[in-house]
Design a protein around this motif. Structure first.
Motif, PDB file in Angstrom:
ATOM      1  N   ASP A 106       0.836  -1.385  -0.103  1.00  0.00           N
ATOM      2  CA  ASP A 106      -0.017   0.033   0.046  1.00  0.00           C
ATOM      3  C   ASP A 106       0.629   1.258  -0.011  1.00  0.00           C
ATOM      4  O   ASP A 106       0.446   2.342  -0.343  1.00  0.00           O
ATOM      5  N   LEU A 107       2.138   1.188   0.254  1.00  0.00           N
ATOM      6  CA  LEU A 107       3.028   2.149   0.362  1.00  0.00           C
ATOM      7  C   LEU A 107       4.066   2.182  -0.840  1.00  0.00           C
ATOM      8  O   LEU A 107       4.507   3.295  -1.396  1.00  0.00           O
ATOM      9  N   LEU A 108       4.494   1.064  -1.245  1.00  0.00           N
ATOM     10  CA  LEU A 108       5.467   0.907  -2.232  1.00  0.00           C
ATOM     11  C   LEU A 108       4.902   1.333  -3.600  1.00  0.00           C
ATOM     12  O   LEU A 108       3.907   1.046  -4.102  1.00  0.00           O
ATOM     13  N   ASP A 109       6.051   1.821  -4.530  1.00  0.00           N
ATOM     14  CA  ASP A 109       5.629   2.338  -5.814  1.00  0.00           C
ATOM     15  C   ASP A 109       5.836   1.118  -6.882  1.00  0.00           C
ATOM     16  O   ASP A 109       5.562   0.831  -7.772  1.00  0.00           O
ATOM     17  N   GLY A 110       7.232   0.592  -6.411  1.00  0.00           N
ATOM     18  CA  GLY A 110       7.797  -0.522  -7.186  1.00  0.00           C
ATOM     19  C   GLY A 110       8.701  -1.213  -6.573  1.00  0.00           C
ATOM     20  O   GLY A 110       9.327  -0.841  -5.406  1.00  0.00           O
ATOM     21  N   VAL A 111       9.287  -2.478  -7.210  1.00  0.00           N
ATOM     22  CA  VAL A 111      10.241  -3.354  -6.363  1.00  0.00           C
ATOM     23  C   VAL A 111      11.180  -3.573  -7.573  1.00  0.00           C
ATOM     24  O   VAL A 111      10.964  -3.816  -8.783  1.00  0.00           O
ATOM     25  N   ILE A 112      12.534  -3.625  -7.137  1.00  0.00           N
ATOM     26  CA  ILE A 112      13.575  -4.045  -7.725  1.00  0.00           C
ATOM     27  C   ILE A 112      14.173  -5.301  -7.170  1.00  0.00           C
ATOM     28  O   ILE A 112      14.392  -5.270  -5.965  1.00  0.00           O
TER      29      ILE A 112
ATOM     30  N   ILE B  29      23.925  -0.695 -14.017  1.00  0.00           N
ATOM     31  CA  ILE B  29      23.042  -1.387 -13.767  1.00  0.00           C
ATOM     32  C   ILE B  29      21.998  -0.779 -12.817  1.00  0.00           C
ATOM     33  O   ILE B  29      20.848  -0.881 -12.993  1.00  0.00           O
ATOM     34  N   ALA B  30      22.354  -0.188 -11.651  1.00  0.00           N
ATOM     35  CA  ALA B  30      21.221   0.624 -10.933  1.00  0.00           C
ATOM     36  C   ALA B  30      20.631   1.622 -11.770  1.00  0.00           C
ATOM     37  O   ALA B  30      19.632   1.832 -11.614  1.00  0.00           O
ATOM     38  N   SER B  31      21.411   2.530 -12.477  1.00  0.00           N
ATOM     39  CA  SER B  31      20.596   3.400 -13.270  1.00  0.00           C
ATOM     40  C   SER B  31      19.662   3.012 -14.105  1.00  0.00           C
ATOM     41  O   SER B  31      18.459   3.396 -14.202  1.00  0.00           O
ATOM     42  N   LEU B  32      20.005   1.919 -14.966  1.00  0.00           N
ATOM     43  CA  LEU B  32      19.077   1.294 -15.733  1.00  0.00           C
ATOM     44  C   LEU B  32      17.821   0.605 -15.011  1.00  0.00           C
ATOM     45  O   LEU B  32      16.738   0.651 -15.353  1.00  0.00           O
ATOM     46  N   ALA B  33      17.915  -0.211 -13.922  1.00  0.00           N
ATOM     47  CA  ALA B  33      17.064  -0.585 -13.116  1.00  0.00           C
ATOM     48  C   ALA B  33      15.869   0.442 -12.423  1.00  0.00           C
ATOM     49  O   ALA B  33      14.868   0.607 -12.472  1.00  0.00           O
ATOM     50  N   VAL B  34      16.767   1.450 -11.948  1.00  0.00           N
ATOM     51  CA  VAL B  34      15.836   2.601 -11.216  1.00  0.00           C
ATOM     52  C   VAL B  34      15.146   3.426 -12.349  1.00  0.00           C
ATOM     53  O   VAL B  34      14.001   3.680 -12.192  1.00  0.00           O
ATOM     54  N   ARG B  35      15.677   3.759 -13.421  1.00  0.00           N
ATOM     55  CA  ARG B  35      14.885   4.469 -14.347  1.00  0.00           C
ATOM     56  C   ARG B  35      13.852   3.558 -14.990  1.00  0.00           C
ATOM     57  O   ARG B  35      12.927   4.089 -15.452  1.00  0.00           O
ATOM     58  N   CYS B  36      14.178   2.459 -15.178  1.00  0.00           N
ATOM     59  CA  CYS B  36      13.253   1.570 -15.878  1.00  0.00           C
ATOM     60  C   CYS B  36      11.969   1.538 -15.045  1.00  0.00           C
ATOM     61  O   CYS B  36      10.768   1.295 -15.347  1.00  0.00           O
ATOM     62  N   LEU B  37      12.345   1.341 -13.612  1.00  0.00           N
ATOM     63  CA  LEU B  37      11.203   1.391 -12.754  1.00  0.00           C
ATOM     64  C   LEU B  37      10.487   2.585 -12.570  1.00  0.00           C
ATOM     65  O   LEU B  37       9.104   2.460 -12.624  1.00  0.00           O
TER      66      LEU B  37
END
Length: 347
Positions: free
Chosen positions: A116-122, A303-311
Motif C-alpha cells: 500500500d506504500l511501495l510504488d515498485g520493486v527491484i 545496472i543501478a541506473s537502468l533498473a531505477v529508471r526503468c522502474l
C-alpha cells in the motif's frame, strides 16, 4: 522545530514550489542543473517527503524496494549504494530487503512489502522461477536484476543484467590465452542457478574455441557462491592426480575465487605460477586480495541506473509498457592472480 516544507526548499534553491515538487517526484522535465540545485537544497535543509500526504496528492509514495539475496556479499552491498544514489537523483527513497535466496521470500517481496506504500520493486532473485513470478508482475511495477532463463516472447517483467555467457567466455579465454590447458570451474551449484548455468555455458564455449576438452572432474559442485565453498572446492581440486590437477581456475564469483586463493596459499601452491585464478563480480575485495584478483567488473552504476529508471518509467506511465531486457556493460581486468606482475594499487 517545524518540519521543512517544499516552500523552504524552493526558497533555498531559488525555484518555484512546482519545480521542487517535480524534482521530488522524479518528473524528468527539470534540467540537470536545476535538479542538482534542488537536491542540494533538500540535503542542506534535511527535507523529508511525507509518504502518506504524497500518496493522497499524487497516488504515489515515492518509496521503492530493492530486494537482494544477501547484503553481506560485497557485490550486492556495492550495488545497493548505486541504487540508492540513482533513486535519490529521481526523488525516490529505497527500502532495502534481504531474501537470503529463499524462493518464497523472493516471491513475497515481488508483490511489494507494504504494497500500500511501495510504488515498485527491484528484485534480484536466486531461486524463484519466472513462471512463479509471472502471475504477480501485474500487482506492482517490478524490475528483475541478474541472469534468468527467459524467452523474449515470454518476458513478464523488465530485466537488467550483463551478458553472463560472454563474460564467462572472456575470462576462460583469457586463461587459455596464457597457455593454461587444465582449466577448472568453481561455481557449479547443487541447486539450480541461472547465473551458474550461464557462466558454465560460457566456460564450455571458451574451452571449445581454445581446442580444450571439458573434464567434469575439474568442475566440483558447490552450495553457494561464498568463500568457504571456494576454499573447499579448491582443496578438492588440489587432491586430483598430477596430470589432472588444474593449472588455472575460473571461479563464478569473486568470493569463490578468494576462497580458492586461500586454499592455494595454505597448500604452498604459487598463484599464478602454478595455478592462475580469476573471478567475476568486480568487488573491492578482489582489488585488495593477495595476489590481486583478475575479475570481470560489471558496471554496477549502469545496472543501478537502468533498473531505477526503468522502474520509474513504469511507475510514471499512464498505460502498460512492453517488458524489456537491458544489458549493462562489463569489462575484464587482468591482475596479479593471472598475470603474475606485481603492481602498486591505485589510490
Amino acid at each position: 522545530m517545524a518540519a521543512v516544507t517544499l516552500k523552504d526548499v524552493a526558497d533555498r534553491a531559488g525555484v518555484s514550489i512546482k519545480t521542487v515538487s517535480n524534482v521530488v517526484r522524479g518528473v524528468p522535465k527539470v534540467s540537470a542543473a536545476t535538479r542538482d540545485r534542488v537536491i542540494r537544497a533538500v540535503h542542506e535543509l534535511g527535507y523529508r517527503p511525507n509518504p502518506s500526504a504524497r500518496r493522497l496528492r499524487t497516488g504515489r509514495s515515492g518509496l521503492i524496494a530493492l530486494a537482494v539475496p544477501n547484503l553481506t556479499t560485497p557485490y550486492f552491498a556495492e550495488l545497493a549504494q548505486h541504487v540508492r544514489a540513482e533513486a535519490a537523483r529521481l526523488g525516490l527513497t529505497v527500502l532495502i530487503e534481504e531474501t537470503m535466496g529463499d524462493a518464497k521470500e523472493e516471491l513475497r517481496l515481488a508483490t511489494g512489502v507494504g504494497a500500500d506504500l511501495l510504488d515498485g520493486v527491484i528484485l534480484s532473485p536466486l531461486h524463484v522461477s519466472l513462471d512463479e513470478l509471472a502471475p504477480v508482475t501485474h500487482e506492482i511495477p517490478l524490475v528483475l536484476l541478474g541472469e534468468r532463463g527467459y524467452e523474449r516472447d515470454r518476458i513478464t517483467a523488465d530485466h537488467v543484467m550483463i551478458d553472463n555467457i560472454a563474460a564467462a567466455r572472456d575470462v576462460t579465454a583469457h586463461l587459455a590465452g596464457l597457455g593454461r590447458t587444465r582449466i577448472a570451474a568453481i561455481g557449479v551449484t547443487t541447486t539450480p542457478s541461472a547465473s551458474a548455468r550461464q557462466r558454465l555455458e560460457g566456460f564450455h564455449q571458451a574451452l571449445h574455441q581454445a581446442g580444450l576438452t571439458y573434464d567434469p572432474r575439474l568442475a566440483p559442485a558447490i552450495r553457494r557462491f561464498d568463500r568457504p565453498d571456494g576454499l573447499l572446492a579448491m582443496r578438492d581440486l588440489l587432491r586430483l592426480p598430477a596430470g589432472v590437477r588444474p593449472d588455472a581456475v575460473f571461479c563464478f564469483s569473486d568470493l569463490l575465487a578468494i576462497g580458492a586463493q586461500r586454499a592455494l596459499y595454505e597448500a604452498g601452491v604459487d598463484c599464478p605460477g602454478e595455478v592462475a585464478v580469476a573471478g567475476i563480480d568486480g568487488s573491492q575485495e578482489a582489488l585488495y586480495s593477495t595476489p590481486s584478483l583478475t575479475t570481470v567488473i560489471p558496471d554496477k552504476a549502469a545496472i543501478a541506473s537502468l533498473a531505477v529508471r526503468c522502474l520509474a518509467d513504469r511507475i510514471g506511465s499512464a498505460g502498460p509498457l512492453p517488458f524489456e531486457v537491458h544489458l549493462a556493460p562489463y569489462r575484464l581486468v587482468a591482475r596479479e592472480s593471472t598475470e603474475g606482475v606485481r603492481r602498486p594499487l591505485p589510490v
